[in-house]
Motif scaffolding. Structure first.
Motif, PDB file in Angstrom:
ATOM      1  N   PHE A  61      20.849  99.147 -23.151  1.00 25.31           N
ATOM      2  CA  PHE A  61      20.426  97.743 -23.231  1.00 25.31           C
ATOM      3  C   PHE A  61      20.993  97.055 -24.465  1.00 25.31           C
ATOM      4  O   PHE A  61      20.836  95.848 -24.636  1.00 25.31           O
ATOM      5  N   ASN A  62      21.641  97.822 -25.349  1.00 23.74           N
ATOM      6  CA  ASN A  62      22.298  97.233 -26.514  1.00 23.74           C
ATOM      7  C   ASN A  62      23.733  96.814 -26.216  1.00 23.74           C
ATOM      8  O   ASN A  62      24.432  96.314 -27.099  1.00 23.74           O
ATOM      9  N   ASN A  63      24.173  97.042 -24.983  1.00 26.01           N
ATOM     10  CA  ASN A  63      25.535  96.715 -24.580  1.00 26.01           C
ATOM     11  C   ASN A  63      25.493  95.675 -23.465  1.00 26.01           C
ATOM     12  O   ASN A  63      24.697  95.811 -22.542  1.00 26.01           O
ATOM     13  N   PRO A  64      26.331  94.641 -23.545  1.00 31.40           N
ATOM     14  CA  PRO A  64      26.296  93.597 -22.500  1.00 31.40           C
ATOM     15  C   PRO A  64      26.580  94.124 -21.097  1.00 31.40           C
ATOM     16  O   PRO A  64      26.203  93.496 -20.111  1.00 31.40           O
ATOM     17  N   PHE A  65      27.246  95.279 -20.986  1.00 28.44           N
ATOM     18  CA  PHE A  65      27.523  95.847 -19.673  1.00 28.44           C
ATOM     19  C   PHE A  65      26.246  96.415 -19.030  1.00 28.44           C
ATOM     20  O   PHE A  65      26.173  96.541 -17.817  1.00 28.44           O
ATOM     21  N   GLY A  66      25.258  96.760 -19.853  1.00 26.51           N
ATOM     22  CA  GLY A  66      24.039  97.338 -19.320  1.00 26.51           C
ATOM     23  C   GLY A  66      22.823  96.454 -19.459  1.00 26.51           C
ATOM     24  O   GLY A  66      21.857  96.589 -18.706  1.00 26.51           O
ATOM     25  N   ALA A  67      22.864  95.549 -20.417  1.00 25.95           N
ATOM     26  CA  ALA A  67      21.680  94.732 -20.720  1.00 25.95           C
ATOM     27  C   ALA A  67      21.333  93.768 -19.594  1.00 25.95           C
ATOM     28  O   ALA A  67      22.205  93.216 -18.925  1.00 25.95           O
ATOM     29  N   CYS A  68      20.052  93.565 -19.402  1.00 23.58           N
ATOM     30  CA  CYS A  68      19.581  92.572 -18.437  1.00 23.58           C
ATOM     31  C   CYS A  68      20.115  91.200 -18.859  1.00 23.58           C
ATOM     32  O   CYS A  68      19.937  90.795 -20.016  1.00 23.58           O
ATOM     33  N   PRO A  69      20.773  90.474 -17.968  1.00 28.76           N
ATOM     34  CA  PRO A  69      21.353  89.176 -18.347  1.00 28.76           C
ATOM     35  C   PRO A  69      20.327  88.088 -18.618  1.00 28.76           C
ATOM     36  O   PRO A  69      20.626  87.115 -19.307  1.00 28.76           O
ATOM     37  N   ALA A  70      19.108  88.274 -18.100  1.00 22.48           N
ATOM     38  CA  ALA A  70      18.078  87.240 -18.290  1.00 22.48           C
ATOM     39  C   ALA A  70      17.455  87.292 -19.678  1.00 22.48           C
ATOM     40  O   ALA A  70      17.201  86.257 -20.293  1.00 22.48           O
ATOM     41  N   CYS A  71      17.205  88.504 -20.191  1.00 22.85           N
ATOM     42  CA  CYS A  71      16.546  88.634 -21.505  1.00 22.85           C
ATOM     43  C   CYS A  71      17.466  89.256 -22.549  1.00 22.85           C
ATOM     44  O   CYS A  71      17.048  89.541 -23.662  1.00 22.85           O
ATOM     45  N   PHE A  72      18.741  89.501 -22.169  1.00 19.83           N
ATOM     46  CA  PHE A  72      19.746  90.074 -23.078  1.00 19.83           C
ATOM     47  C   PHE A  72      19.329  91.443 -23.616  1.00 19.83           C
ATOM     48  O   PHE A  72      19.631  91.797 -24.757  1.00 19.83           O
ATOM     49  N   GLY A  73      18.593  92.195 -22.784  1.00 24.76           N
ATOM     50  CA  GLY A  73      18.234  93.556 -23.163  1.00 24.76           C
ATOM     51  C   GLY A  73      16.986  93.672 -24.017  1.00 24.76           C
ATOM     52  O   GLY A  73      16.654  94.769 -24.471  1.00 24.76           O
ATOM     53  N   LEU A  74      16.283  92.579 -24.227  1.00 22.54           N
ATOM     54  CA  LEU A  74      15.062  92.623 -25.051  1.00 22.54           C
ATOM     55  C   LEU A  74      13.853  93.133 -24.262  1.00 22.54           C
ATOM     56  O   LEU A  74      12.932  93.709 -24.820  1.00 22.54           O
ATOM     57  N   GLY A  75      13.854  92.867 -22.966  1.00 22.94           N
ATOM     58  CA  GLY A  75      12.718  93.273 -22.141  1.00 22.94           C
ATOM     59  C   GLY A  75      11.628  92.218 -22.069  1.00 22.94           C
ATOM     60  O   GLY A  75      10.673  92.346 -21.329  1.00 22.94           O
ATOM     61  N   TYR A  76      11.772  91.167 -22.862  1.00 26.01           N
ATOM     62  CA  TYR A  76      10.799  90.081 -22.850  1.00 26.01           C
ATOM     63  C   TYR A  76      11.519  88.758 -23.074  1.00 26.01           C
ATOM     64  O   TYR A  76      12.665  88.725 -23.513  1.00 26.01           O
ATOM     65  N   CYS A  77      10.870  87.684 -22.731  1.00 29.94           N
ATOM     66  CA  CYS A  77      11.426  86.348 -22.929  1.00 29.94           C
ATOM     67  C   CYS A  77      10.468  85.536 -23.791  1.00 29.94           C
ATOM     68  O   CYS A  77       9.253  85.706 -23.714  1.00 29.94           O
ATOM     69  N   MET A  78      11.048  84.687 -24.606  1.00 27.19           N
ATOM     70  CA  MET A  78      10.246  83.765 -25.416  1.00 27.19           C
ATOM     71  C   MET A  78      10.378  82.383 -24.801  1.00 27.19           C
ATOM     72  O   MET A  78      11.487  81.884 -24.616  1.00 27.19           O
ATOM     73  N   GLU A  79       9.246  81.786 -24.474  1.00 29.54           N
ATOM     74  CA  GLU A  79       9.263  80.507 -23.769  1.00 29.54           C
ATOM     75  C   GLU A  79       8.326  79.501 -24.434  1.00 29.54           C
ATOM     76  O   GLU A  79       7.248  79.866 -24.911  1.00 29.54           O
ATOM     77  N   PHE A  80       8.775  78.243 -24.440  1.00 33.18           N
ATOM     78  CA  PHE A  80       7.902  77.164 -24.900  1.00 33.18           C
ATOM     79  C   PHE A  80       6.858  76.904 -23.810  1.00 33.18           C
ATOM     80  O   PHE A  80       7.169  76.934 -22.623  1.00 33.18           O
ATOM     81  N   THR A  81       5.622  76.688 -24.224  1.00 32.28           N
ATOM     82  CA  THR A  81       4.558  76.440 -23.255  1.00 32.28           C
ATOM     83  C   THR A  81       3.842  75.136 -23.557  1.00 32.28           C
ATOM     84  O   THR A  81       3.767  74.692 -24.712  1.00 32.28           O
ATOM     85  N   GLU A  82       3.312  74.539 -22.505  1.00 34.28           N
ATOM     86  CA  GLU A  82       2.605  73.265 -22.629  1.00 34.28           C
ATOM     87  C   GLU A  82       1.415  73.382 -23.574  1.00 34.28           C
ATOM     88  O   GLU A  82       1.160  72.483 -24.378  1.00 34.28           O
ATOM     89  N   ASP A  83       0.689  74.497 -23.502  1.00 33.45           N
ATOM     90  CA  ASP A  83      -0.515  74.661 -24.325  1.00 33.45           C
ATOM     91  C   ASP A  83      -0.207  74.664 -25.816  1.00 33.45           C
ATOM     92  O   ASP A  83      -1.030  74.208 -26.626  1.00 33.45           O
ATOM     93  N   LEU A  84       0.953  75.209 -26.202  1.00 36.70           N
ATOM     94  CA  LEU A  84       1.319  75.242 -27.624  1.00 36.70           C
ATOM     95  C   LEU A  84       1.986  73.939 -28.056  1.00 36.70           C
ATOM     96  O   LEU A  84       1.831  73.499 -29.200  1.00 36.70           O
ATOM     97  N   ILE A  85       2.737  73.326 -27.140  1.00 43.04           N
ATOM     98  CA  ILE A  85       3.409  72.063 -27.449  1.00 43.04           C
ATOM     99  C   ILE A  85       2.385  70.946 -27.614  1.00 43.04           C
ATOM    100  O   ILE A  85       2.515  70.073 -28.473  1.00 43.04           O
ATOM    101  N   ILE A  86       1.342  70.983 -26.773  1.00 39.33           N
ATOM    102  CA  ILE A  86       0.272  69.988 -26.855  1.00 39.33           C
ATOM    103  C   ILE A  86      -1.049  70.737 -27.031  1.00 39.33           C
ATOM    104  O   ILE A  86      -1.776  70.993 -26.074  1.00 39.33           O
ATOM    105  N   PRO A  87      -1.350  71.143 -28.265  1.00 37.71           N
ATOM    106  CA  PRO A  87      -2.534  71.986 -28.511  1.00 37.71           C
ATOM    107  C   PRO A  87      -3.873  71.273 -28.343  1.00 37.71           C
ATOM    108  O   PRO A  87      -4.868  71.890 -27.996  1.00 37.71           O
TER     109      PRO A  87
END
Length: 211
Positions: A6-32
Motif C-alpha cells: 500500500f506504500n506503492n502506487p501500483f498496489g495502493a487503493c486509488p481512492a484513499c492512496f493506501g491510507l485505508g481511510y478518507c478525511m472528509e469535510f462534514t456539514e456538522d463540523l462546517i456548521i456547528p
C-alpha cells in the motif's frame, strides 16, 4: 511485489492512496451551531468568515443565492428547507447573477455555486501551508475508505488469494491463527512446487514467532 504494497502506487487503493481511510469535510463540523443564521456566522469553516461581511464577494454570492432560491440569510440554518441546505453545502448547476461592487467597480457575475464543501476541499488541496492544512482538518472526519474497506490495497490486489484469504486477511491474523492457516493450507501439486521454498521460509519464521 509492488502490487501488494500500500506504500506503492501500483498496489495502493486509488481512492484513499493506501491510507485505508478518507478525511472528509462534514456539514456538522462546517456548521456547528445550526441555531445561527448565515448572517450571524453559522458557517464556521476557514475561508468563509467573510460570509457575514456585506462588502465581500462571498456575501454577495450568498445574497444572490438567497434571492434566486427564495430564502433569507437571516433565517437560522436549522430552519432553512432541506433543499436550500443541500444547495449551500453541495452546490447547484443553476447559474445565479452575483451583483458585486469592489475596488474595480461594479459588475454582474453569473456563477454556478460550487457549494461550501467543494469550495473548502479546493482550498484545502491548493494551500501549501501545513498549518492551514491542520486548521482545515479540524473540520474533517476520518471514515474507513468505501472502496477498499480499510484494506489499503487496490481491488485487483485484494482479488488475489492463497487458499481463501487475500494478503490483507492473512496479515491480519494473529501468529497462532497464521500458523494454523499455513498448516491447513491445501494446494495443488503445481502450487506446491511454486510455493515450496516460500512456504518453507514463512513456516520457519512463523514457528519461531509462535515459540
Amino acid at each position: 511485489p509492488r502490487s501488494f504494497s500500500f506504500n506503492n502506487p501500483f498496489g495502493a487503493c486509488p481512492a484513499c492512496f493506501g491510507l485505508g481511510y478518507c478525511m472528509e469535510f462534514t456539514e456538522d463540523l462546517i456548521i456547528p451551531d445550526r441555531s445561527l443564521s448565515i448572517s450571524e456566522g453559522a458557517i464556521a469553516v476557514m475561508g468563509w468568515q467573510s460570509s457575514k461581511d456585506k462588502g465581500s464577494f462571498t456575501n454577495a454570492t450568498l445574497r444572490a443565492l438567497a434571492e434566486h432560491f427564495g430564502f433569507s440569510l437571516d433565517t437560522p440554518y436549522e430552519k432553512l428547507p432541506e433543499k436550500i441546505r443541500h444547495i449551500l453545502i453541495y452546490g447547484t448547476t443553476e447559474e445565479v447573477n452575483v451583483y458585486y461592487e469592489g475596488q474595480r467597480g461594479k459588475g454582474i457575475y453569473p456563477i454556478a455555486f460550487e457549494g461550501i464543501i467543494s469550495n473548502t476541499q479546493r482550498r484545502y488541496r491548493e494551500t501549501a501551508s501545513e498549518l492551514m492544512k491542520q486548521e482545515y482538518e479540524s473540520f474533517m472526519t476520518i471514515t474507513p475508505c468505501d472502496t477498499c474497506k480499510g484494506m489499503r490495497l487496490k481491488q485487483s490486489s485484494l482479488a488475489v488469494t492463497i487458499g481463501d484469504k487475500n494478503i490483507y486477511e492473512v496479515t491480519n491474523l494473529s501468529i497462532r491463527s497464521l500458523q494454523e492457516y499455513l498448516q491447513t493450507l491445501t494446494l495443488t501439486n503445481k502450487q506446491q512446487i511454486i510455493g515450496k521454498q516460500i512456504l518453507k521460509e514463512i513456516n520457519a519464521r512463523v514457528g519461531f514467532l509462535a515459540e
